[in-house]
Design a protein around this motif. Sequence first.
Motif: not given
Lengths: 289, 165
Positions: B1-29
């Motif tokens: 499962m994706a790694n996550f951090v908890v923001d100041t509101d107590g809401i989790k932000r998860y790390l995702v790796n997604i390839t879009v149109n051939g480009t790899k993106y790493t984002k916190m969502i």
Amino acid sequence: MYLQDFEYFRPGSVEEACQLLFTYGFKAKAIAGGTDVLIKMKKDLLAPEVLVAIGQLPQLKNIEYIPGRGVVIGAGATHNDIQNSKVLHEKYLSVAEAAHQMANNQVRNLGTVGGNISNAVPSADMPPILIALDTTVKIVGTKGERTLLLEDVFTGPNQTVLEHDELITEFVIPDNGFTGSTYFKFGLRASGALAVVGVAAAVKMEGDVIKDARIVLGAVSPVPLRAKKAENFLKGKQAGGELFTEAGIMASHECRPISDIRASAEYRKDMVRVFTMRALDKAVNEGHV
Amino acid sequence: MANFVVDTDGIKRYLVNITVNGTKYTKMIKANSLLVNFLREDLDLTGTKRACEQGDCGACTVLLDGKPVNSCMVLTLSVDGREVTTVEGLAANAKLDILQEKFMEHSAPQCGFCAPGILMSAKALLMKNPHPTEHEVREAIAGNLCRCTGYVHYVEAILDAAASQ
Ligand SMILES: Cc1cc2nc3c(=O)[nH]c(=O)nc-3n(C[C@H](O)[C@H](O)[C@H](O)COP(=O)(O)OP(=O)(O)OC[C@H]3O[C@@H](n4cnc5c(N)ncnc54)[C@H](O)[C@@H]3O)c2cc1C
Ligand code: FES
Ligand code: FES
């Protein structure tokens, strides 16, 4: 449109998924393809605090024939997996054809058969044909597993016998010797429309005598309904147009439709008559299950 | 499962790796991120349109691992580790896809709002079935609603693209 906040888990196994559902109780919801869950969340009909994603579990994806057991369909198989399955084309073309009549291509790539059953909408397209073929359902929970007839899974609109920590893992269509089956759907458009009426029929023929028959009606009662009087009436009789006409009339008396935005109860009843007649004719004469 | 951090509101932000149109993106969502919003708002790929937002219209169609899906009904987290193709990914090396050429040649779209979705459905069809019949074309785009045209030029353009590849 944005969704409310929730926590997300992607367990690595069915057991782990059930454990999560057990731990979080009514705050949690399983999500497979999401084509029902996410729409309900957008419409504020559902507000889970935890989503347990089971859509990508490889153990729920397979479709295979196991001699002695029958055709096994994983609950996570999408409608397009079913529509394109070689096994189903060989063994139960009618199931592949029913999946093809669902929704549209984009939705069929997401939506799963497990979600279609568990969501338990009266107009759902997969229950009638699967029930007609005597399909069983394997249900796994934290307390163990059980196997039921699919027919016995539905208890009302949006309601099933599933406990909160239970998941459907697979469907099995047993080798019960049906010689023909089919599913007829009437929607207001060819694509992307829910069933106004759905009728599935399955028959066991010996020569031109009907040894056994199933007629299952969708969208005309709170749960998918077997037209048992019509089924019994057909048993042991010589197949033919007049017989099918009479069975159609019986089935239309057995169903209990409501009037809604898509059709009136009277119209649905009459469509059950017509479709039962046509479905029987096709199941008997087209020569494939 | 994706790694996550908890923001100041107590809401989790998860790390995702997604390839879009051939480009790899790493984002916190956040978990509630929908793929259509992720593409349009986080990646600025606004070619993918948003209309009904309930799976009916196909304006948001993208390819997920090569298959067309409605990105308004996909959680971004479920795409972690997978590949997405949007309408921006059709043209390669400054050359339009044959479907795009034929859409223009046949004046297939009018307002054009449905066009990105129809392009993606058509692309998926031609990748799987290079020589479809008219019926197969109509089925492939049946999940894409167009309020302007009568689909006729779209169907002709897709058939022409198939014949010209
Ligand atoms: C535009 C559109 C058109 C549609 N057209 C049709 C149609 O023509 N015919 C039709 O029948 N349906 C139709 N649907 C409804 C829907 O696509 C189907 O019911 C689909 O099969 C649901 O599957 P899913 O995997 O997306 O379910 P999800 O949304 O992921 O889940 C649905 C429910 O089932 C539960 N669930 C999922 N998998 C399991 C499991 N293995 N065990 C236990 N519980 C589980 C979830 O917790 C949830 O309560 C349509 C939907 C849309 C958006
Ligand atoms: S915006 Fe996704 S299907 Fe309409
Ligand atoms: S061209 Fe306007 S919606 Fe299709």
